[in-house]
Design a protein around this motif. Structure first.
Motif, PDB file in Angstrom:
ATOM      1  N   GLY A  91      -2.014  25.472  60.410  1.00 29.71           N
ATOM      2  CA  GLY A  91      -3.104  25.930  61.265  1.00 29.71           C
ATOM      3  C   GLY A  91      -4.263  26.485  60.469  1.00 29.71           C
ATOM      4  O   GLY A  91      -5.433  26.145  60.713  1.00 29.71           O
ATOM      5  N   PHE A  92      -3.972  27.318  59.480  1.00 30.37           N
ATOM      6  CA  PHE A  92      -5.051  27.891  58.678  1.00 30.37           C
ATOM      7  C   PHE A  92      -5.671  26.864  57.739  1.00 30.37           C
ATOM      8  O   PHE A  92      -6.820  27.031  57.311  1.00 30.37           O
ATOM      9  N   ALA A  93      -4.931  25.787  57.430  1.00 27.61           N
ATOM     10  CA  ALA A  93      -5.521  24.716  56.628  1.00 27.61           C
ATOM     11  C   ALA A  93      -6.690  24.061  57.355  1.00 27.61           C
ATOM     12  O   ALA A  93      -7.640  23.584  56.728  1.00 27.61           O
ATOM     13  N   LEU A  94      -6.622  24.052  58.685  1.00 26.45           N
ATOM     14  CA  LEU A  94      -7.711  23.465  59.461  1.00 26.45           C
ATOM     15  C   LEU A  94      -9.028  24.190  59.218  1.00 26.45           C
ATOM     16  O   LEU A  94     -10.104  23.587  59.235  1.00 26.45           O
ATOM     17  N   PHE A  95      -8.960  25.513  58.984  1.00 25.33           N
ATOM     18  CA  PHE A  95     -10.178  26.269  58.719  1.00 25.33           C
ATOM     19  C   PHE A  95     -10.806  25.858  57.393  1.00 25.33           C
ATOM     20  O   PHE A  95     -12.016  25.985  57.202  1.00 25.33           O
ATOM     21  N   GLU A  96      -9.967  25.387  56.460  1.00 24.71           N
ATOM     22  CA  GLU A  96     -10.498  24.934  55.180  1.00 24.71           C
ATOM     23  C   GLU A  96     -11.075  23.520  55.279  1.00 24.71           C
ATOM     24  O   GLU A  96     -12.035  23.182  54.589  1.00 24.71           O
ATOM     25  N   LEU A  97     -10.477  22.689  56.130  1.00 21.89           N
ATOM     26  CA  LEU A  97     -10.831  21.272  56.188  1.00 21.89           C
ATOM     27  C   LEU A  97     -11.896  20.940  57.231  1.00 21.89           C
ATOM     28  O   LEU A  97     -12.570  19.918  57.111  1.00 21.89           O
ATOM     29  N   ALA A  98     -12.015  21.773  58.265  1.00 21.61           N
ATOM     30  CA  ALA A  98     -12.947  21.467  59.362  1.00 21.61           C
ATOM     31  C   ALA A  98     -14.164  22.394  59.292  1.00 21.61           C
ATOM     32  O   ALA A  98     -14.048  23.588  59.611  1.00 21.61           O
ATOM     33  N   PRO A  99     -15.321  21.889  58.895  1.00 22.41           N
ATOM     34  CA  PRO A  99     -16.516  22.738  58.809  1.00 22.41           C
ATOM     35  C   PRO A  99     -16.853  23.431  60.125  1.00 22.41           C
ATOM     36  O   PRO A  99     -17.343  24.561  60.127  1.00 22.41           O
ATOM     37  N   ARG A 100     -16.579  22.755  61.256  1.00 17.59           N
ATOM     38  CA  ARG A 100     -16.895  23.377  62.548  1.00 17.59           C
ATOM     39  C   ARG A 100     -16.088  24.645  62.761  1.00 17.59           C
ATOM     40  O   ARG A 100     -16.585  25.634  63.308  1.00 17.59           O
ATOM     41  N   LEU A 101     -14.816  24.632  62.358  1.00 14.29           N
ATOM     42  CA  LEU A 101     -13.992  25.830  62.503  1.00 14.29           C
ATOM     43  C   LEU A 101     -14.480  26.936  61.584  1.00 14.29           C
ATOM     44  O   LEU A 101     -14.460  28.114  61.951  1.00 14.29           O
ATOM     45  N   ARG A 102     -14.911  26.583  60.367  1.00 13.57           N
ATOM     46  CA  ARG A 102     -15.414  27.592  59.439  1.00 13.57           C
ATOM     47  C   ARG A 102     -16.695  28.225  59.954  1.00 13.57           C
ATOM     48  O   ARG A 102     -17.025  29.360  59.573  1.00 13.57           O
ATOM     49  N   ARG A 103     -17.408  27.523  60.821  1.00 14.58           N
ATOM     50  CA  ARG A 103     -18.674  28.054  61.334  1.00 14.58           C
ATOM     51  C   ARG A 103     -18.498  28.882  62.601  1.00 14.58           C
ATOM     52  O   ARG A 103     -19.471  29.428  63.121  1.00 14.58           O
ATOM     53  N   ILE A 104     -17.288  28.977  63.125  1.00 14.88           N
ATOM     54  CA  ILE A 104     -17.060  29.801  64.321  1.00 14.88           C
ATOM     55  C   ILE A 104     -17.334  31.256  63.988  1.00 14.88           C
ATOM     56  O   ILE A 104     -16.856  31.776  62.987  1.00 14.88           O
ATOM     57  N   ARG A 105     -18.104  31.924  64.838  1.00 12.11           N
ATOM     58  CA  ARG A 105     -18.437  33.323  64.613  1.00 12.11           C
ATOM     59  C   ARG A 105     -18.112  34.125  65.877  1.00 12.11           C
ATOM     60  O   ARG A 105     -18.422  33.701  66.988  1.00 12.11           O
ATOM     61  N   ALA A 106     -17.507  35.280  65.694  1.00  6.48           N
ATOM     62  CA  ALA A 106     -17.123  36.127  66.820  1.00  6.48           C
ATOM     63  C   ALA A 106     -18.220  37.160  67.080  1.00  6.48           C
ATOM     64  O   ALA A 106     -18.962  37.540  66.177  1.00  6.48           O
ATOM     65  N   PRO A 107     -18.344  37.639  68.335  1.00  5.86           N
ATOM     66  CA  PRO A 107     -19.326  38.680  68.646  1.00  5.86           C
ATOM     67  C   PRO A 107     -19.071  39.941  67.816  1.00  5.86           C
ATOM     68  O   PRO A 107     -17.928  40.301  67.538  1.00  5.86           O
ATOM     69  N   ILE A 108     -20.142  40.617  67.433  1.00  6.20           N
ATOM     70  CA  ILE A 108     -20.027  41.797  66.582  1.00  6.20           C
ATOM     71  C   ILE A 108     -19.171  42.880  67.242  1.00  6.20           C
ATOM     72  O   ILE A 108     -18.430  43.608  66.570  1.00  6.20           O
ATOM     73  N   GLY A 109     -19.244  42.993  68.563  1.00  3.19           N
ATOM     74  CA  GLY A 109     -18.475  44.011  69.270  1.00  3.19           C
ATOM     75  C   GLY A 109     -16.976  43.809  69.194  1.00  3.19           C
ATOM     76  O   GLY A 109     -16.208  44.720  69.525  1.00  3.19           O
ATOM     77  N   THR A 137     -18.799  37.679  59.039  1.00  2.00           N
ATOM     78  CA  THR A 137     -20.017  36.936  58.729  1.00  2.00           C
ATOM     79  C   THR A 137     -21.190  37.283  59.646  1.00  2.00           C
ATOM     80  O   THR A 137     -22.323  37.415  59.172  1.00  2.00           O
ATOM     81  N   PRO A 138     -20.968  37.460  60.984  1.00  7.70           N
ATOM     82  CA  PRO A 138     -22.111  37.799  61.852  1.00  7.70           C
ATOM     83  C   PRO A 138     -22.782  39.124  61.530  1.00  7.70           C
ATOM     84  O   PRO A 138     -23.869  39.405  62.047  1.00  7.70           O
ATOM     85  N   LEU A 139     -22.182  39.957  60.683  1.00  6.82           N
ATOM     86  CA  LEU A 139     -22.763  41.256  60.368  1.00  6.82           C
ATOM     87  C   LEU A 139     -23.949  41.150  59.422  1.00  6.82           C
ATOM     88  O   LEU A 139     -24.666  42.120  59.206  1.00  6.82           O
ATOM     89  N   GLY A 140     -24.121  39.968  58.828  1.00  6.22           N
ATOM     90  CA  GLY A 140     -25.267  39.759  57.944  1.00  6.22           C
ATOM     91  C   GLY A 140     -25.165  40.458  56.610  1.00  6.22           C
ATOM     92  O   GLY A 140     -26.171  40.851  56.016  1.00  6.22           O
ATOM     93  N   LEU A 141     -23.954  40.612  56.102  1.00  4.53           N
ATOM     94  CA  LEU A 141     -23.758  41.243  54.794  1.00  4.53           C
ATOM     95  C   LEU A 141     -24.246  40.321  53.683  1.00  4.53           C
ATOM     96  O   LEU A 141     -24.204  39.101  53.815  1.00  4.53           O
ATOM     97  N   SER A 142     -24.696  40.924  52.597  1.00  8.27           N
ATOM     98  CA  SER A 142     -25.021  40.113  51.433  1.00  8.27           C
ATOM     99  C   SER A 142     -23.731  39.544  50.854  1.00  8.27           C
ATOM    100  O   SER A 142     -22.628  39.992  51.184  1.00  8.27           O
ATOM    101  N   THR A 143     -23.854  38.556  49.960  1.00 13.14           N
ATOM    102  CA  THR A 143     -22.667  37.943  49.374  1.00 13.14           C
ATOM    103  C   THR A 143     -21.801  38.976  48.666  1.00 13.14           C
ATOM    104  O   THR A 143     -20.579  39.002  48.813  1.00 13.14           O
ATOM    105  N   ALA A 144     -22.435  39.851  47.893  1.00 13.64           N
ATOM    106  CA  ALA A 144     -21.690  40.873  47.168  1.00 13.64           C
ATOM    107  C   ALA A 144     -21.069  41.895  48.116  1.00 13.64           C
ATOM    108  O   ALA A 144     -19.923  42.318  47.925  1.00 13.64           O
TER     109      ALA A 144
END
Length: 232
Positions: A91-109, A137-144
């Motif tokens: 299941g978690f391999a799908l997050f590595e292989l499917a760009p759409r899954l990697r782009r899923i973002r949850a609400p900040i709340g 990711t939705p929090l807008g943190l810098s890479t570091a």
């Protein structure tokens, strides 16, 4: 890789030691950049849920064989813990292989919910990075900031699950039968992880991860199928 040589519960525990050592090292490199508010809102639920996930793993490790089959005269046996972790890895391999899954973002709340989910699966199988990314990711943190905050949260989760695993395997007392710690491969993996952290620090501003996602994803698929079917 550990799962190819030692029982899966020992493999998960050994990986937790490597993971914790690596993240402590990364925290030392980047600690000042961690967002304290995010660590509190995400990390506290993650710690509590990681205890439950790790406890569930230890309960499954004592289970009987779930099913058995033969291939070319070789008997394959699969316990509940191997079957469940194999499916989770797939299941978690799908997050590595499917760009759409990697782009899923949850609400900040939903940050505390994300912490609980990440912590639970971190305690159960060690897979928490994809879920952390989804919620942080939705929090807008810098890479570091992102790398440092993730490392701090991961260390907190790792400490909890190492204690639970260690008690179950007799590494910290508790268990009637003590399981030997595979110190040599753990030591090699820790050194390699430190080297990767140092290299990663230099490459953070310019690295692209698409190819790495594919390599890791397909390796996870192989391991997941091997565990869930008894081939590994």
């Amino acid at each position: 890789v550990f799962a190819l040589f030692v029982p899966i519960e020992v493999a998960v525990s050994a990986t937790a030691v490597v993971h914790a050592a690596n993240n402590i090292f990364k925290v030392g490199l980047l600690a000042k950049l961690a967002r304290r508010d995010v660590v509190i809102r995400f990390g506290i639920p993650a710690i509590a849920a990681s205890f439950l996930g790790a406890l569930l793993l230890t309960r499954m490790s004592s289970g009987n064989v779930l099913f058995a089959w033969e291939l070319g005269g070789r008997a394959m046996e699969v316990r509940l813990i191997e079957f469940v972790l194999g499916l989770l890895i797939l299941g978690f391999a799908l997050f590595e292989l499917a760009p759409r899954l990697r782009r899923i973002r949850a609400p900040i709340g939903w940050l505390p919910v994300g912490g609980a989910l990440s912590g639970f699966f971190g305690g159960l199988s060690g897979h928490q990075g994809a879920l952390r990314a989804m919620f942080l990711t939705p929090l807008g943190l810098s890479t570091a900031e992102f790398a440092s905050t993730q490392a701090v949260i991961a260390v907190l989760v790792d400490i909890v699950r190492i204690v639970v695993y260690g008690w179950s395997l007799g590494w910290l007392g508790g268990a009637m039968t003590r399981v030997d710690i595979p110190w040599e491969p753990i030591g090699v993996a820790v050194v390699a992880a430190f080297a990767g952290a140092l290299l990663g620090r230099r490459l953070l501003p310019k690295v692209t991860l698409d190819r790495l996602h594919l390599i890791v994803g397909w390796l996870l698929v192989v391991v997941g199928i091997g565990l869930a079917t008894g081939l590994a």
